[in-house]
Design a protein around this motif. Sequence first.
Motif, short mmCIF file in Angstrom:
data_model
loop_
_atom_site.label_atom_id
_atom_site.label_comp_id
_atom_site.label_asym_id
_atom_site.label_seq_id
_atom_site.Cartn_x
_atom_site.Cartn_y
_atom_site.Cartn_z
N ALA A 351 0.84 -1.20 0.00
CA ALA A 351 0.00 0.00 0.00
C ALA A 351 0.88 1.26 0.00
N LYS A 352 1.94 1.22 0.79
CA LYS A 352 2.84 2.39 0.85
C LYS A 352 3.50 2.62 -0.52
N SER A 353 3.86 1.51 -1.15
CA SER A 353 4.54 1.66 -2.45
C SER A 353 3.59 2.25 -3.50
N LYS A 354 2.27 2.16 -3.25
CA LYS A 354 1.30 2.74 -4.20
C LYS A 354 0.91 4.15 -3.78
N GLY A 355 1.56 4.68 -2.78
CA GLY A 355 1.32 6.07 -2.37
C GLY A 355 0.17 6.26 -1.40
N CYS A 356 -0.36 5.16 -0.84
CA CYS A 356 -1.49 5.30 0.10
C CYS A 356 -1.01 5.70 1.49
N ASP A 357 -1.86 6.41 2.21
CA ASP A 357 -1.64 6.57 3.65
C ASP A 357 -2.02 5.26 4.31
N THR A 358 -1.32 4.93 5.38
CA THR A 358 -1.63 3.67 6.06
C THR A 358 -1.88 3.93 7.54
N LEU A 359 -2.92 3.29 8.06
CA LEU A 359 -3.24 3.42 9.48
C LEU A 359 -3.23 2.02 10.09
N GLY A 360 -2.51 1.86 11.18
CA GLY A 360 -2.48 0.55 11.84
C GLY A 360 -3.41 0.55 13.04
N ILE A 361 -4.21 -0.51 13.16
CA ILE A 361 -4.97 -0.73 14.40
C ILE A 361 -4.31 -1.95 15.01
N VAL A 362 -3.46 -1.70 16.00
CA VAL A 362 -2.50 -2.71 16.44
C VAL A 362 -2.54 -2.82 17.96
N ASN A 363 -2.35 -4.03 18.45
CA ASN A 363 -2.33 -4.19 19.91
C ASN A 363 -0.91 -4.16 20.48
N ALA A 364 0.02 -4.79 19.77
CA ALA A 364 1.38 -4.93 20.34
C ALA A 364 2.22 -3.68 20.06
N TYR A 365 2.65 -3.05 21.15
CA TYR A 365 3.44 -1.82 21.04
C TYR A 365 4.75 -2.08 20.31
N GLY A 366 5.11 -1.17 19.44
CA GLY A 366 6.42 -1.22 18.80
C GLY A 366 6.58 -2.40 17.84
N SER A 367 5.49 -3.09 17.51
CA SER A 367 5.60 -4.25 16.62
C SER A 367 5.89 -3.80 15.19
N SER A 368 6.17 -4.77 14.33
CA SER A 368 6.60 -4.42 12.97
C SER A 368 5.54 -3.60 12.22
N ILE A 369 4.26 -4.02 12.34
CA ILE A 369 3.22 -3.26 11.61
C ILE A 369 3.07 -1.87 12.21
N ALA A 370 3.14 -1.78 13.54
CA ALA A 370 3.03 -0.47 14.19
C ALA A 370 4.13 0.47 13.71
N ARG A 371 5.30 -0.10 13.43
CA ARG A 371 6.39 0.75 12.98
C ARG A 371 6.33 1.05 11.48
#
Length: 597
Positions: A351-371
């Motif tokens: 998604a990032k490579s296509k220029g989209c903004d990305t929002l994570g709804i994440v439980n684990a702090y500092g995890s890979s998706i959160a970063r």
Amino acid sequence: MCGIVGYIGKNNKALEVLISGLQQLEYRGYDSAGIAYIDNEKLNIIRSKGKIANLEKIINFDDKSNIGIGHTRWATHGEPSELNAHPHKCGKITIVHNGIIENYEELKNELLKYGYEFKSDTDTEVACALLDFLYNQENDILSAIKIFKEKVQGAYAINLICDDDFDCIYAIKKNSPLIIGVGENENFVASDVPAILNYTNKYIQLDDGEFAKITSDSIILYNKNNELVKKDIKEFHEKAEDMEKGNYDYYMEKEIHEQPEVIRKMTNEYIGSDMPDISNYKKIVIVACGSAMHAGLIGKNLIEEYSNIPVEVDIASEFRYGKLFIDKDTLVIAISQSGETADTLEAVKIAKSKGCDTLGIVNAYGSSIAREVSNVCYTKAGREIAVATTKAYSAQVTLLSFLAYNVAKTSKNKEDLCKISSFLSDLNKLPIIMDSILDNSLYKEIANILYDKNHIFFIGRGIDYALCMEGSLKLKEISYIHSEAYPAGELKHGTISLIDNGTPVIGIVTDEKIASKTISNLKEVKARGANAICIATDNINLGEDFYDKKIIIPKVNPMLEPIITILPLQKIAFEVAKLKDCPIDQPKNLAKSVTVE
Ligand code: F6R
């Protein structure tokens, strides 16, 4: 997926730390386990099939050791067996590994030419042989690691011990989580926080391509370009007690009952404070897997209904295969409890490579998706240990409902504003309502109807169908009973032929507008012998009482209803699994965090 722990210190604690660390990581994989440790300048490797309890039985705890590495496995290459269990040793190199080496066959063929022999079916043994080969060639382990990184494709978090230097552990990371725990005269390497929480709350997060040389009093770090680098030491705020079961027999039971408190916490945290504004996007795409994807389906219903933005929900593992109609006007929301799910992470990168903004709804702090995402909202559910998610799922639904509410409250349309007028007052009542829903003896009675059945169906329409999908997943993953969720109107297009005398069909009815239709569908299956179980809100007229069991829950604002409707489904799944004496917290073949694609 798979758990890694490593320890180096001075007080002969290695065996204790490795075993307690592996126990804390067992939720990540539990088909085999092993450790390697140095005692009297000798490397011992002990491995066994099955859970860590099996491994403990064959360890000599009188051995004194200051350095060791351990692993609990979720099989990817080769069946669960002692031979395929980690650690693997080739020549002078011993490793434990999480992840998948994608080009392992090619590497293996090369190494066979150099006389390497392989005893296991694993990609890990190939990685180990490659590291040994490169070490022999380079005569220097750091150079070997640098070349290894160039040659290997895929995901790896590796802990390594070299026979020529028993005073250090090496850690290497790419696309699979790895942290270094920082202690006093001792250091740790683990795939997740719980492994080291009993010993330290300080850690260094390794990023992709990074590696480290760790002794009891030093940590030397290299970045992805193999240059020496300094990184911040962070602190986590979880406590070891948070990892315990408290007064419950199962983590899942505890986590189900923590949900009212999670919603309270999220309300305090998010209501009245700034949340990401999703109203400016032309389109929203939600990417997630499993239960998180089911939460996404609820989110789609809520956001479309209350903010009028079209929402598409994509199973993250399928995301990359279709044509993607996304661009800078699209918001891609990634939902993930662990923040490590490989498919969801990959979808974010695309998604990032296509220029989209990305929002994570994440439980684990500092995890890979959160970063990785451009903006993150944490779900505040606290650590979830049971493999089947409950509180993290309802926290995801809650956050999506907050996002939809935030757009809805700015609407100029009176009708729209009217729909949300009871949102805040109902939200404040929710924890008490949830407690009362959880406290109901009917779940055990329903479990008695379900536990010896082979097939169970869940039916509902709209948002209730999305809830059925989650209820069905919960039941099958922990009780091993086959179940399916169906849009209630779709049943008669084929599936109704499976309904026989006594087949349980659980219908969810929370939306007044479509209630009569789902009730008709329940009557249709009842007429064909089904056991009809109905979960409905108290405003619904259920008509003549043909149901075998009924659970009535309070009607609250529709944006909040899914948060409470899921509770009976979680409880029913739990009670069925308990009656069947299933390993509720660690169902067979599963693992908590799916870090392979
Ligand atoms: C089911 C369950 C899984 C996860 C899925 C995604 O109970 O837990 O279906 O929801 O594996 O995991 P996360 O949310 O960590 O990305």
